[in-house]
Motif scaffolding. Structure first.
Motif, PDB file in Angstrom:
ATOM      1  N   GLU A  43       0.869  -1.178   0.000  1.00 28.86           N
ATOM      2  CA  GLU A  43       0.000   0.000   0.000  1.00 28.86           C
ATOM      3  C   GLU A  43       0.908   1.230   0.000  1.00 28.86           C
ATOM      4  N   LEU A  44       0.732   2.075  -1.004  1.00 29.31           N
ATOM      5  CA  LEU A  44       1.566   3.263  -1.174  1.00 29.31           C
ATOM      6  C   LEU A  44       0.694   4.505  -1.222  1.00 29.31           C
ATOM      7  N   PHE A  69       5.713  15.349  -7.697  1.00 30.69           N
ATOM      8  CA  PHE A  69       5.156  14.137  -7.129  1.00 30.69           C
ATOM      9  C   PHE A  69       6.136  13.521  -6.138  1.00 30.69           C
ATOM     10  N   GLN A  70       5.575  12.798  -5.174  1.00 29.94           N
ATOM     11  CA  GLN A  70       6.365  12.001  -4.247  1.00 29.94           C
ATOM     12  C   GLN A  70       5.568  10.737  -3.942  1.00 29.94           C
ATOM     13  N   LEU A  71       6.214   9.582  -4.047  1.00 33.54           N
ATOM     14  CA  LEU A  71       5.577   8.304  -3.737  1.00 33.54           C
ATOM     15  C   LEU A  71       6.179   7.775  -2.444  1.00 33.54           C
ATOM     16  N   LEU A  72       5.316   7.561  -1.453  1.00 34.87           N
ATOM     17  CA  LEU A  72       5.752   7.083  -0.137  1.00 34.87           C
ATOM     18  C   LEU A  72       5.164   5.718   0.168  1.00 34.87           C
ATOM     19  N   ARG A  73       5.929   4.939   0.929  1.00 33.53           N
ATOM     20  CA  ARG A  73       5.440   3.683   1.479  1.00 33.53           C
ATOM     21  C   ARG A  73       5.180   3.940   2.963  1.00 33.53           C
ATOM     22  N   PRO A  74       3.901   4.077   3.370  1.00 34.55           N
ATOM     23  CA  PRO A  74       3.585   4.410   4.761  1.00 34.55           C
ATOM     24  C   PRO A  74       4.130   3.415   5.784  1.00 34.55           C
ATOM     25  N   ASP A 102       6.982   2.020   6.185  1.00 35.50           N
ATOM     26  CA  ASP A 102       8.305   2.344   6.727  1.00 35.50           C
ATOM     27  C   ASP A 102       8.720   3.795   6.458  1.00 35.50           C
ATOM     28  N   GLY A 103       7.845   4.567   5.817  1.00 37.05           N
ATOM     29  CA  GLY A 103       8.128   5.979   5.569  1.00 37.05           C
ATOM     30  C   GLY A 103       9.118   6.245   4.454  1.00 37.05           C
ATOM     31  N   VAL A 104       9.477   5.216   3.688  1.00 34.58           N
ATOM     32  CA  VAL A 104      10.468   5.382   2.624  1.00 34.58           C
ATOM     33  C   VAL A 104       9.836   6.065   1.414  1.00 34.58           C
ATOM     34  N   THR A 105      10.566   7.034   0.849  1.00 36.10           N
ATOM     35  CA  THR A 105      10.181   7.659  -0.415  1.00 36.10           C
ATOM     36  C   THR A 105      10.712   6.787  -1.542  1.00 36.10           C
ATOM     37  N   LEU A 106       9.795   6.315  -2.395  1.00 36.28           N
ATOM     38  CA  LEU A 106      10.161   5.432  -3.502  1.00 36.28           C
ATOM     39  C   LEU A 106      10.447   6.197  -4.789  1.00 36.28           C
ATOM     40  N   LEU A 107       9.878   7.382  -4.921  1.00 38.01           N
ATOM     41  CA  LEU A 107       9.975   8.126  -6.175  1.00 38.01           C
ATOM     42  C   LEU A 107       9.782   9.609  -5.895  1.00 38.01           C
ATOM     43  N   ARG A 108      10.497  10.416  -6.648  1.00 36.67           N
ATOM     44  CA  ARG A 108      10.238  11.852  -6.738  1.00 36.67           C
ATOM     45  C   ARG A 108      10.199  12.178  -8.220  1.00 36.67           C
TER      46      ARG A 108
END
Length: 145
Positions: free
Chosen positions: A78-79, A98-103, A105-111
């Motif tokens: 779930e992102l 844009f910013q894609l986060l993985r809630p 662990d809080g990691v940013t996957l994409l900018r």
């Protein structure tokens, strides 16, 4: 959650089996689809969906994507994709961030940054943004840090 800018428009993303490539993670093409879906949902929330585009004979079309893929996404995750309109000339061009986060662990996957141009739907030629675009998109512009 650590968003790069305040108050993003957020689109929920669940990584589907069809997003996964031969390397076992989400394919870069899926990320681009998620960018597009988030941009459309944000535009609709501002009162500028496909129906309005057709009535106005105008659309914002992609000129350029600039994407930094920072970490992988995996099936079932779930992102959250956040977006902001960060600049525009109030005539032809607009830029989204844009910013894609993985809630989890809080990691940013994409900018990413996407530059859009306003075109006349009937001809495909560049045309000035109508007043409705100025009102709708104009109220959503945020300053970058």
């Amino acid at each position: 959650m650590s968003w790069d800018l305040e108050a993003p428009f957020i689109e929920q993303v669940q990584v589907q089996p069809e997003d996964i490539d031969e390397l076992g993670h989400a394919n870069n093409a899926s990320y681009v689809r998620w960018l597009e879906r988030c941009a459309w949902q944000h535009s609709r929330s501002l009162g500028l969906g496909l129906d309005e585009y057709q009535q106005l004979n105008r659309a914002m079309v992609v000129l350029r994507h600039e994407i930094d893929y920072l970490a992988s996404a995996y099936e079932g995750e779930e992102l959250q994709m956040g977006t902001w309109i960060v600049s525009w000339d109030s005539k032809l061009r607009m830029t989204r961030r844009f910013q894609l986060l993985r809630p989890g662990d809080g990691v940013t996957l994409l900018r990413a940054y996407t530059t859009f141009a306003c075109v006349e739907l009937s001809t495909g030629r560049p045309r000035r943004m109508p007043a409705e675009f100025l009102d709708g998109y104009g109220k959503a512009i945020v300053g970058e840090k």
